[in-house]
Design an enzyme around this catalytic site. Structure first.
Site, PDB file in Angstrom:
ATOM      1  N   LEU A  13       0.788  -1.156  -0.002  1.00 42.11           N
ATOM      2  CA  LEU A  13       0.022   0.231   0.078  1.00 42.11           C
ATOM      3  C   LEU A  13       0.821   1.305  -0.017  1.00 42.11           C
ATOM      4  O   LEU A  13       0.567   2.146  -0.674  1.00 42.11           O
ATOM      5  CB  LEU A  13      -0.826   0.197   1.321  1.00 42.11           C
ATOM      6  CG  LEU A  13      -2.023  -0.930   1.001  1.00 42.11           C
ATOM      7  CD1 LEU A  13      -2.735  -1.042   2.420  1.00 42.11           C
ATOM      8  CD2 LEU A  13      -3.255  -0.607   0.295  1.00 42.11           C
ATOM      9  N   ASP A  53      14.092   2.738   9.290  1.00 38.88           N
ATOM     10  CA  ASP A  53      13.623   1.637  10.370  1.00 38.88           C
ATOM     11  C   ASP A  53      12.866   2.386  11.211  1.00 38.88           C
ATOM     12  O   ASP A  53      13.364   2.913  12.211  1.00 38.88           O
ATOM     13  CB  ASP A  53      14.730   0.813  10.645  1.00 38.88           C
ATOM     14  CG  ASP A  53      14.121  -0.390  11.279  1.00 38.88           C
ATOM     15  OD1 ASP A  53      12.967  -0.264  11.805  1.00 38.88           O
ATOM     16  OD2 ASP A  53      14.795  -1.287  11.337  1.00 38.88           O
ATOM     17  N   ASN A  79       2.786   4.410   7.455  1.00 41.23           N
ATOM     18  CA  ASN A  79       2.230   3.241   6.680  1.00 41.23           C
ATOM     19  C   ASN A  79       3.068   1.932   7.255  1.00 41.23           C
ATOM     20  O   ASN A  79       2.239   1.009   7.165  1.00 41.23           O
ATOM     21  CB  ASN A  79       2.383   3.548   5.243  1.00 41.23           C
ATOM     22  CG  ASN A  79       2.151   2.210   4.397  1.00 41.23           C
ATOM     23  OD1 ASN A  79       0.841   1.743   4.236  1.00 41.23           O
ATOM     24  ND2 ASN A  79       3.077   1.703   4.004  1.00 41.23           N
ATOM     25  N   TYR A 160      -2.461  -7.527  16.611  1.00 43.66           N
ATOM     26  CA  TYR A 160      -2.745  -6.722  15.781  1.00 43.66           C
ATOM     27  C   TYR A 160      -3.909  -5.517  15.684  1.00 43.66           C
ATOM     28  O   TYR A 160      -3.586  -4.444  15.644  1.00 43.66           O
ATOM     29  CB  TYR A 160      -2.958  -7.351  14.193  1.00 43.66           C
ATOM     30  CG  TYR A 160      -2.831  -6.350  13.110  1.00 43.66           C
ATOM     31  CD1 TYR A 160      -1.816  -5.726  12.377  1.00 43.66           C
ATOM     32  CD2 TYR A 160      -4.174  -6.403  12.272  1.00 43.66           C
ATOM     33  CE1 TYR A 160      -1.827  -5.027  11.381  1.00 43.66           C
ATOM     34  CE2 TYR A 160      -4.103  -5.478  11.228  1.00 43.66           C
ATOM     35  CZ  TYR A 160      -3.077  -4.896  10.810  1.00 43.66           C
ATOM     36  OH  TYR A 160      -3.212  -4.042   9.718  1.00 43.66           O
ATOM     37  N   LYS A 164      -3.632  -1.331  16.557  1.00 37.48           N
ATOM     38  CA  LYS A 164      -4.181  -0.492  15.542  1.00 37.48           C
ATOM     39  C   LYS A 164      -5.222   0.237  16.266  1.00 37.48           C
ATOM     40  O   LYS A 164      -5.582   1.592  16.007  1.00 37.48           O
ATOM     41  CB  LYS A 164      -4.721  -1.129  14.275  1.00 37.48           C
ATOM     42  CG  LYS A 164      -3.794  -1.649  13.333  1.00 37.48           C
ATOM     43  CD  LYS A 164      -2.941  -0.716  12.659  1.00 37.48           C
ATOM     44  CE  LYS A 164      -1.980  -1.362  11.744  1.00 37.48           C
ATOM     45  NZ  LYS A 164      -1.363  -0.290  11.083  1.00 37.48           N
ATOM     46  N   THR A 193      -1.691  -8.098   0.028  1.00 33.70           N
ATOM     47  CA  THR A 193      -0.375  -7.589  -0.023  1.00 33.70           C
ATOM     48  C   THR A 193       0.417  -8.803   0.856  1.00 33.70           C
ATOM     49  O   THR A 193      -0.273  -9.536   1.388  1.00 33.70           O
ATOM     50  CB  THR A 193      -0.102  -6.318   0.947  1.00 33.70           C
ATOM     51  OG1 THR A 193      -0.739  -6.818   2.162  1.00 33.70           O
ATOM     52  CG2 THR A 193      -0.983  -5.137   0.214  1.00 33.70           C
TER      53      THR A 193
HETATM   54  P1  NAP Z   1       3.068  -4.713   3.215  1.00 30.45           P
HETATM   55  O1  NAP Z   1       2.964  -5.147   1.709  1.00 30.45           O
HETATM   56  O2  NAP Z   1       3.743  -6.063   4.023  1.00 30.45           O
HETATM   57  O3  NAP Z   1       3.931  -3.591   3.650  1.00 30.45           O
HETATM   58  C1  NAP Z   1       4.366  -3.192   4.709  1.00 30.45           C
HETATM   59  C2  NAP Z   1       5.523  -2.312   4.728  1.00 30.45           C
HETATM   60  O4  NAP Z   1       6.001  -1.905   6.136  1.00 30.45           O
HETATM   61  C3  NAP Z   1       6.675  -2.632   3.750  1.00 30.45           C
HETATM   62  O5  NAP Z   1       7.421  -1.843   3.269  1.00 30.45           O
HETATM   63  C4  NAP Z   1       7.647  -3.275   5.103  1.00 30.45           C
HETATM   64  O6  NAP Z   1       9.062  -3.034   4.811  1.00 30.45           O
HETATM   65  C5  NAP Z   1       7.545  -2.037   5.932  1.00 30.45           C
HETATM   66  N1  NAP Z   1       7.819  -2.177   7.350  1.00 30.45           N
HETATM   67  C6  NAP Z   1       7.583  -3.086   8.352  1.00 30.45           C
HETATM   68  N2  NAP Z   1       8.390  -2.944   9.507  1.00 30.45           N
HETATM   69  C7  NAP Z   1       8.940  -1.803   9.222  1.00 30.45           C
HETATM   70  C8  NAP Z   1       9.903  -0.871   9.690  1.00 30.45           C
HETATM   71  N3  NAP Z   1      10.270  -1.442  11.395  1.00 30.45           N
HETATM   72  N4  NAP Z   1      10.507  -0.022   9.517  1.00 30.45           N
HETATM   73  C9  NAP Z   1      10.383   0.415   8.202  1.00 30.45           C
HETATM   74  N5  NAP Z   1       9.390  -0.150   7.463  1.00 30.45           N
HETATM   75  C10 NAP Z   1       8.811  -1.344   7.869  1.00 30.45           C
HETATM   76  O7  NAP Z   1       1.829  -4.690   3.908  1.00 30.45           O
HETATM   77  P2  NAP Z   1       0.506  -3.435   3.430  1.00 30.45           P
HETATM   78  O8  NAP Z   1      -0.621  -4.376   3.480  1.00 30.45           O
HETATM   79  O9  NAP Z   1       0.998  -2.696   2.469  1.00 30.45           O
HETATM   80  O10 NAP Z   1       0.649  -2.674   5.056  1.00 30.45           O
HETATM   81  C11 NAP Z   1       0.605  -1.173   4.802  1.00 30.45           C
HETATM   82  C12 NAP Z   1       0.047  -0.762   6.006  1.00 30.45           C
HETATM   83  O11 NAP Z   1      -1.477  -0.909   5.883  1.00 30.45           O
HETATM   84  C13 NAP Z   1       0.039  -1.415   7.388  1.00 30.45           C
HETATM   85  O12 NAP Z   1       0.283  -0.164   8.211  1.00 30.45           O
HETATM   86  C14 NAP Z   1      -0.787  -2.110   7.551  1.00 30.45           C
HETATM   87  O13 NAP Z   1      -1.335  -2.561   8.976  1.00 30.45           O
HETATM   88  C15 NAP Z   1      -2.055  -1.524   7.098  1.00 30.45           C
HETATM   89  N6  NAP Z   1      -3.395  -2.148   6.574  1.00 30.45           N
HETATM   90  C16 NAP Z   1      -3.172  -3.216   5.582  1.00 30.45           C
HETATM   91  C17 NAP Z   1      -4.418  -3.917   5.327  1.00 30.45           C
HETATM   92  C18 NAP Z   1      -4.233  -5.098   4.207  1.00 30.45           C
HETATM   93  O14 NAP Z   1      -5.312  -5.713   4.151  1.00 30.45           O
HETATM   94  N7  NAP Z   1      -3.261  -5.306   3.452  1.00 30.45           N
HETATM   95  C19 NAP Z   1      -5.648  -3.656   5.884  1.00 30.45           C
HETATM   96  C20 NAP Z   1      -5.550  -2.486   6.924  1.00 30.45           C
HETATM   97  C21 NAP Z   1      -4.366  -1.759   7.127  1.00 30.45           C
HETATM   98  P3  NAP Z   1       9.964  -4.592   4.415  1.00 30.45           P
HETATM   99  O15 NAP Z   1       9.608  -4.798   2.801  1.00 30.45           O
HETATM  100  O16 NAP Z   1      11.403  -4.261   4.691  1.00 30.45           O
HETATM  101  O17 NAP Z   1       9.363  -5.461   5.321  1.00 30.45           O
END
Ligand code: NAP
Length: 235
Positions: A13, A53, A79, A160, A164, A193
């Site tokens: 995202l 980080d 994010n 989780y 949140k 994702t």
């Molecule tokens: P994703 O593809 O796994 O992306 C998560 C991102 O966060 C990755 O770039 C990851 O980096 C980074 N990250 C994790 N730990 C970190 C750290 N310590 N420092 C810096 N970056 C870090 O997941 P996503 O679904 O796009 O998630 C983005 C946000 O949306 C999150 O906050 C998640 O909780 C929220 N969200 C997602 C959904 C869903 O259904 N996907 C629904 C509601 C909310 P690496 O590549 O290095 O691991």
């Protein structure tokens, strides 16, 4: 010119949000904890890359110096997040969850968000139109998770949703403290994702919509709210 930093923007995202905000004319910083992945993502999009980080004070401080030296910051998209699934992609339920699981999830989703926001506050306060978007989740809503008729009711995880829900509270408290900023929490919806082993039912294009919208909120727009793409959500 609006300058925007997105944490965890090397994929998912965050990456899609970066793509859309660049198209909208923002100068975008891709924050990524991995240098190679972050730089490659920034190159693909024509964005800037900053190592970041969210769990590391020194990394965040260095990112502040980099962004400040290049001219400052208007929009912060918090994010970066983890769900903390098991290696087999299973959700850690109430019978299994440990204090350590809680700590790990909160370290990124809550303490990381506060670490980054606190560090970038001086830059945001210098902006003429500062905006913070906290990427929360529908699973943050106590009201919805306690409602048997709501879609998230059956989600068995503990860490989780709790993390949140804390993000939502942090959002409200920041928004009251900084009325000159627009600070909102958003729920992207269940999106395919890496976070959920690509089990999500939406595309990243759908999921990023509310993040992109709130990143572009005007000075007269809402603050201290919790939104999905359709409007306000119950806390
Ligand atoms: P994703 O593809 O796994 O992306 C998560 C991102 O966060 C990755 O770039 C990851 O980096 C980074 N990250 C994790 N730990 C970190 C750290 N310590 N420092 C810096 N970056 C870090 O997941 P996503 O679904 O796009 O998630 C983005 C946000 O949306 C999150 O906050 C998640 O909780 C929220 N969200 C997602 C959904 C869903 O259904 N996907 C629904 C509601 C909310 P690496 O590549 O290095 O691991």
């Amino acid at each position: 010119m609006t300058t925007t930093l997105i944490t965890g923007a090397n994929k998912g995202l965050g990456f899609e949000t970066a793509r859309r905000l660049l198209a909208a004319g923002h100068t975008v910083w891709i924050g990524s904890r991995d240098g190679e992945r972050g730089r490659a993502a920034a190159e693909r999009l024509g964005a800037r890359f900053v190592p970041l980080d969210v769990t590391d004070d020194a990394s965040v401080a260095a990112a502040v110096r980099t962004v400040e030296a290049a001219g400052g910051l208007d929009v912060l998209v918090n994010n970066a997040g983890v769900e903390g699934r098991r290696p087999d992609n299973g959700i850690v339920g109430a019978a299994e969850v440990t204090a350590e699981d809680m700590r790990t999830t909160f370290e990124t989703n809550v303490f990381g968000l506060v670490r980054v926001t606190h560090a970038f506050l001086p830059l945001l306060r210098r902006s003429a139109a500062p905006v913070v978007v906290n990427v929360s989740s529908g699973l943050a809503s106590v009201t919805l998770l306690a409602d048997p008729a709501a879609p998230g009711y059956g989600y068995p995880g503990v860490a989780y949703p709790a993390s949140k829900a804390a993000v939502n509270m942090v959002t409200v408290q920041y928004a009251k403290a900084f009325p000159e900023m627009r600070i909102n929490a958003v729920e992207p919806g269940f999106t395919a994702t890496d976070l959920n082993g690509r089990t999500g039912t939406q595309t990243v294009e759908d999921g990023a919509e509310v993040i992109v919208r709130m990143a572009q909120v005007g000075r007269d727009g809402p603050t201290g709210g919790y939104f999905d793409v359709h409007g306000r959500l119950p806390w």
